[in-house]
Scaffold this active site. Structure first.
Site, PDB file in Angstrom:
ATOM      1  CD  GLU A   1      -8.712   1.257   7.638  1.00 18.79           C
ATOM      2  OE1 GLU A   1      -8.574   0.308   8.428  1.00 18.79           O
ATOM      3  OE2 GLU A   1      -8.174   2.370   7.813  1.00 18.79           O
TER       4      GLU A   1
ATOM      5  CG  HIS B   1      -5.782  -1.981   8.778  1.00 16.34           C
ATOM      6  ND1 HIS B   1      -5.877  -0.638   9.052  1.00 16.34           N
ATOM      7  CD2 HIS B   1      -4.469  -2.271   8.907  1.00 16.34           C
ATOM      8  CE1 HIS B   1      -4.686  -0.159   9.334  1.00 16.34           C
ATOM      9  NE2 HIS B   1      -3.810  -1.130   9.254  1.00 16.34           N
TER      10      HIS B   1
ATOM     11  CG  ASN C   1      -8.756  -1.036  11.890  1.00 18.70           C
ATOM     12  OD1 ASN C   1      -7.802  -1.713  11.506  1.00 18.70           O
ATOM     13  ND2 ASN C   1      -9.237  -0.027  11.191  1.00 18.70           N
TER      14      ASN C   1
ATOM     15  CG  ASP D   1      -0.262  -0.421   2.506  1.00 20.39           C
ATOM     16  OD1 ASP D   1       0.978  -0.372   2.560  1.00 20.39           O
ATOM     17  OD2 ASP D   1      -0.960  -0.778   3.453  1.00 20.39           O
TER      18      ASP D   1
HETATM   19  C1  GLP Z   1      -0.250   0.292   8.521  1.00 18.85           C
HETATM   20  C2  GLP Z   1       0.031  -0.559   7.284  1.00 18.85           C
HETATM   21  C3  GLP Z   1      -0.290  -2.022   7.534  1.00 18.85           C
HETATM   22  C4  GLP Z   1       0.337  -2.467   8.844  1.00 18.85           C
HETATM   23  C5  GLP Z   1      -0.244  -1.661   9.968  1.00 18.85           C
HETATM   24  C6  GLP Z   1       0.240  -2.099  11.344  1.00 18.85           C
HETATM   25  O1  GLP Z   1      -1.573   0.647   8.646  1.00 18.85           O
HETATM   26  N1  GLP Z   1      -0.702  -0.127   6.145  1.00 18.85           N
HETATM   27  O2  GLP Z   1       0.176  -2.798   6.453  1.00 18.85           O
HETATM   28  O3  GLP Z   1       0.119  -3.825   9.043  1.00 18.85           O
HETATM   29  O4  GLP Z   1       0.143  -0.317   9.732  1.00 18.85           O
HETATM   30  O5  GLP Z   1       1.288  -1.302  11.786  1.00 18.85           O
HETATM   31  P1  GLP Z   1       2.224  -1.620  13.001  1.00 18.85           P
HETATM   32  O6  GLP Z   1       3.076  -2.769  12.595  1.00 18.85           O
HETATM   33  O7  GLP Z   1       3.018  -0.372  13.195  1.00 18.85           O
HETATM   34  O8  GLP Z   1       1.354  -1.952  14.151  1.00 18.85           O
END
Ligand code: GLP
Length: 243
Positions: free
Chosen positions: A143, A138, A136, A67
């Site tokens: 989402e 995702h 959440n 993404d």
């Molecule tokens: C972002 C990314 C996701 C990732 C998520 C979790 O939203 N788009 O791909 O999994 O963060 O982040 P973290 O690893 O910092 O908890």
């Protein structure tokens, strides 16, 4: 789903790195699916260490990222392009032209979504996809409410997601409201998926995921529809399971 509980973040990162390195040893032309966020940072450090020690070469590897934020130029300090370059790509011998990240500033985002999905279809399938989970539920930026049939698309980011990622931005207004992400069906086309979940703040999502209830309101639950998923979870993130 194969569940491996590890002592801590370091052990989880090392185990994930071993899985990536094994994949590349087996197939030097492997296609990797990479992700951003804090969770894969330890993994990337291990991969860089392994590369510097001469364990792995990425010369023939292709990598796709999940993404990107909409409206951030590639060289913006908070873009996922910058994140990947700084955290991994600049430190290993992967060819820059073999690394793909959706373009968040395309003149036609609709066209960009189509183009990214075509690239995945032509150069893929992804052999090994690394995934984190948002608080959440995702995956990528899919989402709650995203269709399991979704391909690469534009999303409105949830307020909870914007809050979770606020730490990277100077002010709240700077946090993008939209992103481009591979869809749930694009992710599920990967041959193998390795999900990383670490730390206390992921304990609730891990518990929810492991309840095995598949629902649109919890995007990570679609992973139960894939037959080769490994969840690497540390003790802190696993602490609510069974309670
Ligand atoms: C972002 C990314 C996701 C990732 C998520 C979790 O939203 N788009 O791909 O999994 O963060 O982040 P973290 O690893 O910092 O908890």
């Amino acid at each position: 789903m194969n569940i491996i509980v590890l002592e801590d973040f370091d052990a989880l990162s090392e185990q994930a790195a071993q899985m990536v390195e094994e994949q590349i040893t087996k197939n030097s032309h492997a296609v990797l699916g990479l992700s951003t966020g804090s969770t894969p940072l330890g993994l990337y450090e291990y991969l860089i260490k392994g590369f510097k020690a001469g364990k792995t070469t990425y010369q023939n590897v292709t990598a796709f990222n999940l993404d990107e934020y909409l409206g951030l130029e590639k060289d913006h300090p908070n873009s996922y392009h910058t994140f990947m370059n700084e955290r991994l790509i600049n430190h290993i011998d992967i060819k820059q032209e073999n690394t793909y990240i959706p373009n968040g500033v395309s003149a036609s985002m609709e066209q960009e979504c189509k183009h990214y999905e075509e690239l995945l279809d032509t150069l893929g399938p992804i052999d090994l996809q690394i995934l984190g989970i948002g608080t959440n539920g995702h995956i990528g930026f899919n989402e709650p409410g995203t269709s399991p049939l979704s391909t690469t698309h534009i999303v409105n980011l949830d307020e909870t997601t914007r809050e979770s990622n606020a730490r990277f931005f100077k002010s709240n207004e700077e946090i993008p409201k939209h992103a481009i992400t591979m869809g749930i069906s694009s992710i599920l086309k990967s041959r193998q998926i390795v999900v990383l979940a670490a730390g206390e703040k992921k304990a609730h999502v891990v518990k929810k995921l492991l309840s095995k209830e598949v629902h649109e309101s919890f995007p990570a639950s679609w992973l139960w529809h894939h037959d080769n998923v490994t969840l690497l979870v540390d003790h802190e993130a696993y602490q609510l399971v069974g309670n």
